[in-house]
Scaffold this active site. Structure first.
Site, mmCIF file in Angstrom:
data_model
loop_
_atom_site.group_PDB
_atom_site.id
_atom_site.type_symbol
_atom_site.label_atom_id
_atom_site.label_comp_id
_atom_site.label_asym_id
_atom_site.label_seq_id
_atom_site.Cartn_x
_atom_site.Cartn_y
_atom_site.Cartn_z
ATOM 1 N N HIS A 1 0.795 -1.229 0.000
ATOM 2 C CA HIS A 1 0.000 0.000 0.000
ATOM 3 C C HIS A 1 0.823 1.272 0.000
ATOM 4 O O HIS A 1 0.256 2.355 0.130
ATOM 5 C CB HIS A 1 -0.919 0.036 1.228
ATOM 6 C CG HIS A 1 -2.088 -0.888 1.146
ATOM 7 N ND1 HIS A 1 -3.294 -0.525 0.595
ATOM 8 C CD2 HIS A 1 -2.244 -2.160 1.549
ATOM 9 C CE1 HIS A 1 -4.140 -1.532 0.673
ATOM 10 N NE2 HIS A 1 -3.524 -2.551 1.246
ATOM 11 N N LYS B 1 -9.340 13.313 4.623
ATOM 12 C CA LYS B 1 -8.455 12.140 4.604
ATOM 13 C C LYS B 1 -7.465 12.292 5.741
ATOM 14 O O LYS B 1 -7.399 13.348 6.356
ATOM 15 C CB LYS B 1 -7.733 12.034 3.257
ATOM 16 C CG LYS B 1 -7.067 13.341 2.804
ATOM 17 C CD LYS B 1 -6.423 13.213 1.428
ATOM 18 C CE LYS B 1 -7.397 13.243 0.269
ATOM 19 N NZ LYS B 1 -7.198 12.177 -0.681
ATOM 20 N N ARG B 2 -6.699 11.238 6.038
ATOM 21 C CA ARG B 2 -5.654 11.360 7.042
ATOM 22 C C ARG B 2 -4.803 12.579 6.738
ATOM 23 O O ARG B 2 -4.574 12.894 5.567
ATOM 24 C CB ARG B 2 -4.749 10.120 7.011
ATOM 25 C CG ARG B 2 -5.284 8.910 7.722
ATOM 26 C CD ARG B 2 -4.304 7.749 7.625
ATOM 27 N NE ARG B 2 -3.995 7.431 6.236
ATOM 28 C CZ ARG B 2 -2.762 7.349 5.737
ATOM 29 N NH1 ARG B 2 -1.710 7.545 6.492
ATOM 30 N NH2 ARG B 2 -2.579 7.029 4.474
ATOM 31 N N LYS C 1 -0.113 14.039 1.260
ATOM 32 C CA LYS C 1 -1.462 14.315 0.748
ATOM 33 C C LYS C 1 -1.687 15.815 0.528
ATOM 34 O O LYS C 1 -2.652 16.233 -0.088
ATOM 35 C CB LYS C 1 -2.507 13.740 1.698
ATOM 36 C CG LYS C 1 -2.532 12.208 1.716
ATOM 37 C CD LYS C 1 -3.513 11.688 2.763
ATOM 38 C CE LYS C 1 -3.612 10.182 2.823
ATOM 39 N NZ LYS C 1 -4.419 9.584 1.749
ATOM 40 N N THR D 1 -9.060 6.008 -2.287
ATOM 41 C CA THR D 1 -10.422 5.521 -2.514
ATOM 42 C C THR D 1 -11.407 6.645 -2.238
ATOM 43 O O THR D 1 -12.526 6.629 -2.751
ATOM 44 C CB THR D 1 -10.752 4.317 -1.614
ATOM 45 O OG1 THR D 1 -10.374 4.623 -0.268
ATOM 46 C CG2 THR D 1 -10.051 3.060 -2.083
ATOM 47 N N LYS E 1 -15.118 7.781 -4.121
ATOM 48 C CA LYS E 1 -16.406 8.072 -3.477
ATOM 49 C C LYS E 1 -16.952 9.424 -3.930
ATOM 50 O O LYS E 1 -18.155 9.570 -4.170
ATOM 51 C CB LYS E 1 -16.241 8.086 -1.956
ATOM 52 C CG LYS E 1 -15.733 6.773 -1.371
ATOM 53 C CD LYS E 1 -15.292 7.000 0.090
ATOM 54 C CE LYS E 1 -14.423 5.877 0.596
ATOM 55 N NZ LYS E 1 -13.716 6.233 1.848
HETATM 56 C C1 PLP Z 1 -12.411 6.449 2.077
HETATM 57 C C2 PLP Z 1 -11.891 6.799 3.389
HETATM 58 C C3 PLP Z 1 -10.527 7.049 3.560
HETATM 59 C C4 PLP Z 1 -9.535 7.026 2.420
HETATM 60 O O1 PLP Z 1 -9.480 8.319 1.859
HETATM 61 P P1 PLP Z 1 -8.317 8.753 0.861
HETATM 62 O O2 PLP Z 1 -8.770 10.091 0.400
HETATM 63 O O3 PLP Z 1 -8.302 7.760 -0.243
HETATM 64 O O4 PLP Z 1 -7.065 8.801 1.633
HETATM 65 C C5 PLP Z 1 -10.070 7.376 4.813
HETATM 66 N N1 PLP Z 1 -10.913 7.444 5.867
HETATM 67 C C6 PLP Z 1 -12.227 7.232 5.734
HETATM 68 C C7 PLP Z 1 -13.107 7.351 6.920
HETATM 69 C C8 PLP Z 1 -12.763 6.886 4.498
HETATM 70 O O5 PLP Z 1 -14.076 6.658 4.387
#
Ligand code: PLP
Length: 830
Positions: A372, A567-568, A573, A675, A679
């Site tokens: 990953h 996101k984190r 990022k 991911t 979404k």
């Molecule tokens: C989808 C999701 C992530 C991943 O987000 P990225 O933008 O791909 O880093 C992280 N945390 C939660 C709660 C998510 O639903």
């Protein structure tokens, strides 16, 4: 898949109305029981209603679960699909009630039953705590996979740990992140089934004894017991229920009775407390030695309990040891469960009496591994010294695996000692001040029959960079399987209004076959559909605006462009790049308040790892900038910045359907897949993004002209770095950027405190490893294109529809079908 599809079809369904009656009854009974237990004088509160609804679902799901288990156990020896065991330290499940209701088709009857109590379904759903047993994308991916396992009828187990306090709950005090335990199990977990009969011993420490004939026997100094809790996950289009088996650590003897009788209660409970520490939290802070050791114990605990469980099931079902690898796939979600090959070898040899070659053949057949991350510093390694103390037998086995592996390499590439040093499972210490370390990724690759990356670019870079030597040794092992998300949660559940709109145009089949969204492409230019889409988006934005007002006391306009990055928090990022844009925009507005600005609301959410100081500093800067911008009367609705605390799955479900713009702005070559990006696009947000991770495949699927792409590409990033990157040159050349950096450095957002962001600014002007300075100008240019398009609602809506229509391929159902094909099927073993 045929075999499992047949099983699925054989499981008959009840007519819906019948089921609805039963459900209403079950709910009424559960509610009565709940109320009798709690004796609430003023009638049921929302918590009671939530638990009653969950318990009504649970009874049905538990029955379906038992049938699923029986069907899987009875599948023939010749089944083409192996049972999949998905080992992951993280499962970011979120809430389960809405999903269960939809799967059981009980949402309508429950809504009616609740109305009779004067309550709305959504208010009741909100009372369920999130199961936040994960950190970010990797954990959420595992949760989407469980959903697809059920949906595709794949015989499977997810395996994880039952963290009592999740990762942590994020609060904000004075603009800074504060962490507290997330006590999600306080009121019990209605979705889990305790399995007290499933208990396995897991040892630590001690020594290895060599017996007569050379057999080895591990005599651990300490033994814990793993207890199973099954978290159940229903399919939506069949009666299958998949399982997440979570381990809870307990002491072998509950208390030291002798110490207790002597009145020394602390000593009496010592083992109990030591065992319980494994259950507390995910990612104990790794800034201390104790934290690192606890983490390694957690990983070993997960692996050992899961593999013992698997072997026992295989034998119980009449399987022979020899067929264990052919019948069972063991998948490592990143290297966190990478002890699996060593533990499997130990169990097969020391406990089951197999020889090395036989055990190794089984191990290689069973194990596969998903990588990953490409960042070399993020690859997991553990000091040999820690293994010696905690896992001496595993270290023995790893040495032996390494010995045999390196002998093979020497034979194929005689004299190449550089290669030997690079591919060895042991880092001899050059890079870590003399400390020898075990390389977990190397172990995972050598012991696997398949290794995959999670997006096309990532998989390509994986074999060109971090794993180049292994790819030369084992080219046939490396594959790509691009990530996906479950459409049940991320469209049907999160965005009912958009789901209804799509249903009306192309039918309901997309829930099971997301590819059907392509039928929206020819309708993208339909102005009427565009308006309907805008109306749906507008209603979702109003809900988010209400949430922002509740949480932050901040009023934002639903007419403004909702620009979202959740996101984190991590430097790669580049939330900081986003904040720099907000500052630049703020300065421009203040300089020219009368210009015709496109109003924007920038929304950020995310947690920083508790030991990650730079990420915490970025959170604080976001709050400082928000305070200044949001209170400046010259700015008004033209710009707002909202940082929503305690990001998690449920918050994401509210925010994503309301986004106009999705920020996916990692430095090219750093985001494995993403991911979140999927979404957002699935919910009709346009992406501003770099040529990175799955953004690339998304752009190709929807048409690159429907995305705002900017920034240096991977090759250019590598080139700039190779030539000697100097971020100061970019700052000196760009007056706008210089003003932004100066404002932070001078304390414009920190009440004149010039020290607060010194480290942050120094890093930007010094090494700037993620190239924010180099990408700033192009990012702002892309943001200007966003503004321009947003002023043309019809054109914007058309592109949003093309985004949705292009997302059919990004379902986790497709991802899992590919894993089955290339990694988990019997054919993949050749
Ligand atoms: C989808 C999701 C992530 C991943 O987000 P990225 O933008 O791909 O880093 C992280 N945390 C939660 C709660 C998510 O639903």
């Amino acid at each position: 898949m045929n075999n499992t599809l047949a099983t699925r079809n054989a499981m008959s369904k009840k007519p819906a109305s019948d089921a609805a009656d039963l459900a209403a009854q079950a709910f009424a009974t559960a509610l009565e029981r709940e109320l009798a237990q709690r004796g609430l004088p003023g009638g049921p509160d929302r918590d009671s209603l939530m638990r009653a609804a969950a318990s009504a679902c649970r009874e049905q799901l538990a029955r379906r679960w038992a049938v699923t288990q029986q069907a899987d156990a009875a599948r023939g020896e010749a089944a083409a699909v192996r049972r999949v065991h998905y080992l992951s330290m993280e499962f970011l499940m979120g809430r389960a009630l809405a999903n269960a209701l939809a799967a059981l088709q009980l949402d309508a009857p429950l809504r009616a039953a609740l109305l009779a109590q004067g309550q709305s379904l959504s208010d009741v759903l909100e009372r369920e705590p999130d199961a936040a047993l994960g950190n970010g994308g990797l954990g959420r991916l595992a949760a989407c996979f469980l959903d697809s396992f059920a949906e595709l009828g794949l015989p499977s187990f997810g395996y994880g740990l039952r963290y009592q306090y999740g990762m942590f709950a994020q609060g904000i005090q004075g603009g800074r992140q504060v962490e507290s335990p997330d006590d999600w199990l306080r009121a019990g977990n209605p979705w889990e089934i305790h399995r007290p009969e499933l208990r396995y011993p897991v040892g630590f420490g001690g020594r290895v004894q060599v017996e007569e004939g050379g057999a080895r026997r591990w005599l651990p100094a300490e033994t814990l017991v793993a207890e199973a809790y099954d978290f159940i996950v229903p399919a939506h289009h069949s009666e299958r229920v998949s399982t997440l088996r979570q381990w809870h650590a307990a002491a072998e003897a509950p208390i030291d009775f002798k110490a207790f009788c002597q009145g020394d209660y602390a000593a009496a409970a010592k083992h109990r407390v030591a065992a319980d520490a494994l259950n507390w939290v995910l990612y104990p802070d790794d800034s201390t030695e104790a934290g690192r050791e606890l983490r390694l114990k957690q990983e070993a605990f997960l692996v050992s309990a899961s593999l013992q469980d698997l072997i026992q099931r295989h034998l119980r079902e009449g399987g022979e040891l020899r067929s264990l690898g052919r019948r069972n796939a063991i998948h490592l979600n990143d290297t966190h469960p990478a002890l699996a090959p060593a533990e499997l070898m130990r169990l097969l040899m020391d406990e089951q009496g197999l020889g090395w070659d036989e055990a190794w053949a089984i191990t290689r057949q069973a194990i596969s591994y998903t990588n990953h991350t490409l960042m070399p510093e993020a690859l997991e390694t553990w000091p040999v010294r820690m293994f010696e103390a905690l896992l001496p037998r595993h270290l023995d086995i790893i040495y032996e695996i390494n010995h045999r592996f390196l002998a093979e390499v020497r034979q194929r590439f005689p004299g190449d000692e550089g290669l030997i040093a690079r591919v060895s499972l042991i880092d001899e210490g050059g890079a870590y001040g003399g400390e020898r370390r075990v390389r977990m990724a190397a172990l995972s690759i050598v012991a696997s029959h398949r290794v995959n990356g999670v997006a096309a670019l990532h998989s390509e870079l994986m074999v060109q960079t971090i794993f180049a030597d292994y790819a030369r040794l084992f080219p046939e092992r490396f594959h790509n399987v691009t990530n996906g998300v479950t459409p049940r949660r991320w469209l049907q559940q999160a965005n009912p209004a958009l789901s209804a709109l799509i249903d009306a145009r192309i039918g309901r089949g997309w829930r099971q076959d997301l590819g059907q969204l392509a039928q929206l492409k020819p309708l993208a230019a339909d102005v009427g559909l565009g308006r309907e889409l805008q109306a749906v988006k507008r209603a979702n934005k109003e809900k988010l605006a209400a949430l922002i007002r509740r949480e932050l006391g901040l009023v934002v306009s639903p007419d403004s462009l909702f620009d979202v990055q959740i996101k984190r928090i991590h430097e790669y990022k580049r939330q900081l790049l986003n904040i720099l844009h907000v500052i630049a925009r703020y300065q421009a507005i203040v300089a020219n308040p009368g210009a015709d600005w496109t109003p924007r609301t920038v929304v950020i959410a995310g947690k920083a790892a508790s030991a990650y100081q730079m990420a915490k500093s970025i959170i604080q800067l976001a709050h400082d900038v928000a305070r200044v911008v949001n209170s400046d009367p010259r700015v008004g609705d033209k710009l707002k910045l909202a940082y929503l605390p305690n990001y998690g799955v449920s918050l994401a479900e509210t925010i994503i359907p309301a986004a106009d713009l999705s920020e996916q702005i990692s430095t090219a070559g750093t985001e494995a897949s993403g991911t979140g990006n999927m979404k957002f696009a699935l919910n009709g947000a346009l992406t501003i993004g770099t040529w990175d991770g799955a953004n690339i495949e998304m752009a190709e699927a929807m048409g690159v002209e429907n995305m705002f792409v900017f920034g240096l590409r991977t090759e250019a990033v590598a080139q700039i770095k190779a030539l000697g990157y100097d971020p100061r040159l970019y700052v000196e050349e760009n007056l706008q950027l210089k003003r932004v950096i100066d404002a932070i450095a001078q304390g414009d957002f920190s009440n004149g405190d010039t020290g607060r962001y010194r480290a942050l600014v120094d890093k930007l002007l010094g090494s700037d490893p993620y190239l924010l300075m180099a990408d700033f100008a192009d990012y702002l240019a892309a943001q200007a294109r966003v503004d321009a398009l947003f002023r043309q609602p019809e054109a914007w809506a058309e592109r949003a529809l093309r985004n949705i229509g292009g997302m059919g391929w990004f379902s986790s159902d497709r991802t899992i079908a590919e894993y089955v094909d290339r990694v988990w099927s019997v054919q993949s073993l050749r």
